[in-house]
Design a protein around this motif. Structure first.
Motif, short mmCIF file in Angstrom:
data_model
loop_
_atom_site.label_atom_id
_atom_site.label_comp_id
_atom_site.label_asym_id
_atom_site.label_seq_id
_atom_site.Cartn_x
_atom_site.Cartn_y
_atom_site.Cartn_z
N GLY A 179 -25.66 23.86 13.59
CA GLY A 179 -25.91 24.29 12.61
C GLY A 179 -25.68 23.41 11.36
O GLY A 179 -26.21 22.48 11.47
N HIS A 180 -26.47 24.36 10.08
CA HIS A 180 -26.00 23.49 9.30
C HIS A 180 -24.41 22.79 8.61
O HIS A 180 -24.56 21.63 8.02
N ALA A 188 -28.04 18.23 27.77
CA ALA A 188 -27.69 19.49 27.32
C ALA A 188 -29.23 19.63 26.37
O ALA A 188 -29.26 19.37 25.81
N PRO A 189 -29.98 20.88 26.36
CA PRO A 189 -30.68 21.66 25.57
C PRO A 189 -30.16 21.49 24.23
O PRO A 189 -29.18 21.93 24.23
N ILE A 190 -30.77 21.05 23.30
CA ILE A 190 -29.64 21.68 22.12
C ILE A 190 -30.89 22.31 21.15
O ILE A 190 -32.29 22.45 21.44
N ALA A 191 -31.05 23.64 20.56
CA ALA A 191 -30.90 24.53 19.69
C ALA A 191 -30.22 24.47 18.08
O ALA A 191 -29.21 23.79 18.30
N THR A 192 -31.17 24.61 17.39
CA THR A 192 -30.42 24.81 16.01
C THR A 192 -30.66 26.67 15.83
O THR A 192 -31.51 27.27 15.81
N THR A 193 -29.74 26.99 14.30
CA THR A 193 -29.86 27.78 13.89
C THR A 193 -31.26 27.42 12.71
O THR A 193 -31.23 26.65 12.48
N ALA A 244 -24.17 34.43 12.77
CA ALA A 244 -24.65 35.17 11.48
C ALA A 244 -25.17 35.88 12.65
O ALA A 244 -26.14 35.22 14.11
N ASN A 245 -25.38 37.20 12.77
CA ASN A 245 -26.57 38.25 13.65
C ASN A 245 -27.29 37.60 14.21
O ASN A 245 -28.31 37.86 14.54
N HIS A 246 -28.53 36.94 13.44
CA HIS A 246 -29.52 36.93 12.88
C HIS A 246 -29.83 35.19 13.76
O HIS A 246 -30.57 35.09 14.49
N THR A 247 -28.80 34.73 14.34
CA THR A 247 -28.73 33.71 15.64
C THR A 247 -29.01 34.24 16.26
O THR A 247 -29.58 33.43 17.68
#
Length: 686
Positions: free
Chosen positions: A351-352, A370-375, A419-422
């Protein structure tokens, strides 16, 4: 004199009325010099005007008896005598009707409070006045405060100068003249707080926003709430009415301490006798250490009081802060290793809050395959072209990230708020790394809450997992998922309902054309969801109003980011020096602070703004449809924003079809100053 003891009609030209004195004022007792006021023919008999000589504001009069010159402030409440009138031979104050002799300033008897009067002399080239030599400027409490905040690294102040912050503004003027800081005068205080907040989000450093009492200060609150919710350091400086009238219902008398109580982690009023430097020390330290809002209230009369002398008259950060590189506890590290050592498909989410340690996190991902995703707030922290990058996870994200979330058997998060958006799956084993103990397990329990600096924690995990055997298949899986998604994006780019350019095309063009090291600010709205899905960052830093989700953020935030690009050169350059700044908004968001385009022009800010104009609040229309409601009151009446930009002195380009995009964007990005590209878009193709 009092309001009832002298009546305007008492000195009118009637029998028995007092006659104004016409005595010639004495020359100044000490050293003085003559200054030209006006030409002899510039002021008619019976008229009054205001003239400024150096920093002195003067009231100049002309009657049958000749010229007069008085201090331009009524002794009663400071009314501007130069805006008054001559009635019955008297100079009448425009505020309360008090009368004074236009020549020597004396009021009619029995009163004796008079403005200062100065000797005038008519010469061949004009009317001259004898003024005492100006005293050397006294160092004030405001100077002390400004010197302290610049010692803490405050180099930029965004705000508006007004009647209740003039003393502090003068200290800012002096600091700007000696190169200690830069002041950006905005058109709305809300833009000032957003700009200062964005500066803090981007750099981790401290900028200030500045306003008058009352509405000027309350206008700061939205941007400051954005800082609070996104953990960005910012310093808010508010003028206040004089203490003598505070709490008595005076003009613009508001309880700023109460108004800012919820938004500010630290708030104090600088009173007469306060240790002003220490209050500023605490404000700056709180903002930086807590990554939050700090607030100082500056009563009008305190701003101009003489500052204390001595070596400790100004504060500094010396000896005030320590190393924030917190290492994880051994027990937490052991527990994390236990989770990850048995994981076949770990996934990392950033995240930020991982901005400062992202290189260490990427190194960890490469070490454990490991794959990386961001918020959404973390978009751009890793380039989408990295072999392990999956894009954004959540409502504004890619199907790549969501696919890997479903497949993962363990998650490691860095600087993520959940956060619920993530949409992080709370039922999976989770190792959560964060510098803030309150962020750990905030919404639900996690398997391993690890209190640590992001970079330090990632390095510790990488070292402990060095012997873990990875499958080496993650990159191939990531590439396969990207192939599927990019093919889908290409299909969406050809969608055309004849109602404007579709968003997939806009963000494909931006992905190709925006410089890899650019700083991008993104507003709230449908375009933001499209940005999350379609724009493929390749190194750009991305900022947004994350948890507050405030419309109007993008352009004033871009002004704060532009300030960060102006720091130093050569060996002294900051990491942001010379980078392009690109902001993206919808028409609804840009309309909130549209006049700040003139601010960008005034200061020569090299900002490219991309405006997606669909003539409505498209996100709200979409939500109304989803709730099975009628679409209501979301349509907007817009000007040609490109023409508006030109009227403001910026470059303006209008795009009505996809084939015009590349040329318009390229021209705007190359323009050495503010530029706006208005793209007419289809509100349904997002």
């Amino acid at each position: 004199m009092s309001d009832t003891s002298q009546h305007p009609e008492a000195t009118d030209d009637v029998p028995g009325a007092a006659v104004p004195t016409t005595a010639v004022p004495a020359l100044p007792a000490g050293e003085f010099s003559w200054h030209r006021l006006i030409g002899v023919d510039e002021l008619d008999v019976g008229r009054v005007t205001t003239v400024t000589v150096e920093r002195e504001s003067l009231c100049v009069t002309r009657t049958e008896a000749g010229f007069g010159c008085l201090a331009n402030a009524c002794p009663h409440q400071g009314g501007p005598l130069g805006e008054g009138s001559i009635e019955g031979g008297w100079l009448r104050c425009p505020w309360h009707g008090y009368d004074y002799s236009p020549h020597d300033g004396k009021p009619p008897p029995p009163f004796d409070d008079a403005p200062a009067a100065f000797r005038t002399e008519v010469r061949s080239d004009g009317v001259y006045v004898a003024l005492p030599l100006t005293d050397q400027r006294i160092r004030t409490v405001s100077d002390q405060l400004v010197e302290t905040m610049t010692a803490w690294g405050v180099a930029w102040v965004f705000g508006m100068v007004g009647h209740s912050n003039l003393g502090f503004a003068d200290a800012l003027r002096v600091a700007e003249a000696d190169g200690s800081l830069r002041f950006i005068g905005v058109r709305h205080e809300g833009a000032a707080s957003f700009a200062a907040t964005a500066y803090g989000k981007l750099t981790g450093g401290l900028a200030a926003c500045f306003a008058i009492a009352g509405p000027g200060s309350t206008n700061l609150l939205t941007g400051l709430y954005d800082a609070k919710m996104d953990r960005a350091p910012v310093l808010a400086l508010c003028g206040q009415v004089p203490s003598s009238v505070r709490g008595r219902g005076a003009f613009q008398d508001t309880d700023l301490s109460a108004a800012f109580a919820d938004v500010a982690r630290y708030s104090a009023t600088v009173q007469a006798g306060s240790d002003a430097a220490e209050l500023m020390n605490l404000a700056c330290k709180t903002a930086l250490v807590e990554r939050d809002v700090a607030h100082l209230v500056l009563p009008d009369e305190v701003q101009v009081q003489p500052a204390p002398a001595g070596e400790r008259a100004a504060g500094s950060p010396q000896g005030r802060t320590g190393d924030r590189g917190i290492s994880p506890a051994a027990s937490a590290l052991d527990a994390a290793i236990e989770v990850l050592s048995v994981s076949a498909r770990p996934m990392i989410i950033v995240g930020h809050g991982a901005r400062s340690g992202i290189d260490d996190v990427v190194a960890l991902a490469e070490a454990i395959d490991a794959p990386i995703a961001t918020t959404f707030k973390g978009k751009g922290l890793i380039a989408d072209q990295h072999p392990l990058a999956c894009g954004v996870l959540g409502r504004s994200g890619t199907p790549i990230a969501s696919w890997f979330m479903n497949e993962a058997d363990a998650l490691v998060t860095f600087g993520v708020s959940f956060a619920n958006h993530t949409g992080i799956a709370s039922y999976k084993p989770i190792v959560q790394v964060d510098f803030d103990p309150m962020a750990l397990g905030r919404f639900h329990a996690v398997t391993v809450p690890m209190l640590a600096d992001v970079g330090v924690g990632a390095r510790a995990l990488a070292g402990a997992l060095r012997g873990r055997a990875g499958t080496g298949s993650a990159a191939a899986e990531v590439a396969a998922r990207w192939d599927i998604w990019r093919a889908e994006k290409e299909r969406r780019q050809v969608d055309d309902r004849g109602s404007g350019v579709n968003s997939a095309i806009v963000f494909e063009a931006l992905s190709r054309l925006v410089p890899a090291d650019a700083i991008m600010t993104v507003d709230v709205g449908n375009h933001a969801y499209s940005f999350g899905r379609y724009f493929e960052p390749c190194g750009q830093a991305v900022l947004m109003s994350g948890y507050l989700g405030s419309i109007g953020f993008a352009f004033p935030a871009a002004m704060g980011c532009w300030a960060a690009t102006q720091h130093g050169s050569g060996a002294q350059a900051s990491p942001w020096s010379g980078r392009a700044v690109v902001s993206v908004s919808g028409d609804g968001g840009f309309g909130q602070y549209a006049m700040e385009l003139t601010t960008a022009v005034k200061y020569g800010m090299d900002i490219t703004h991309v405006l997606l104009n669909n003539a409505e609040l498209g996100k709200i229309s979409k939500e109304q449809r989803a709730a099975e409601l009628d679409v209501w009151q979301t349509a907007l009446h817009n000007p040609s924003f490109a023409s508006f930009a030109e009227l403001c002195g910026a470059m303006g380009r209008r795009v009505t079809s996809a084939d015009e995009l590349d040329t318009a964007l390229s021209d705007a990005l190359a323009h050495p100053g503010p530029a706006l590209v208005e793209v007419l878009t289809d509100p349904l193709l997002v």
